[in-house]
Design a protein around this motif. Structure first.
Motif: not given
Length: 88
Positions: A45-63, A84-85
């Protein structure tokens, strides 16, 4: 001896980090669910593991196209992602 840039890096810079991660997860979870640890997909993905972890919390609510769950923790968080279908 000329300096060159990686073509994938140029394309990745056009997207936000969140969009890049979302697109990666949608493509990987197309055929069902996906389980992963951030440190194992960081290079792809071209991100750090820490960045991915922070973004996953955002995606849980927004994606809206993904279901994101914190699945387990063994030396690092394991995430479960499923597309999601939406039936019309």
């Amino acid at each position: 001896m000329s300096a060159t840039t990686s073509p994938s890096t140029d394309a990745d810079e056009d997207q936000s980090k969140e969009d890049r991660l979302r697109n990666y997860l949608v493509s990987k979870a197309q055929d069902g669910e996906m389980y992963f640890k951030s440190k194992f997909i960081a290079d792809e993905v071209g991100l750090s593991a820490k960045e991915i972890g922070a973004l996953m919390v955002k995606l849980r609510d927004s994606a809206t196209e993904l279901t994101v769950e914190k699945w387990s923790y063994t030396s690092a968080t394991t995430w479960r992602v499923e597309t999601t279908t939406e039936a019309a």
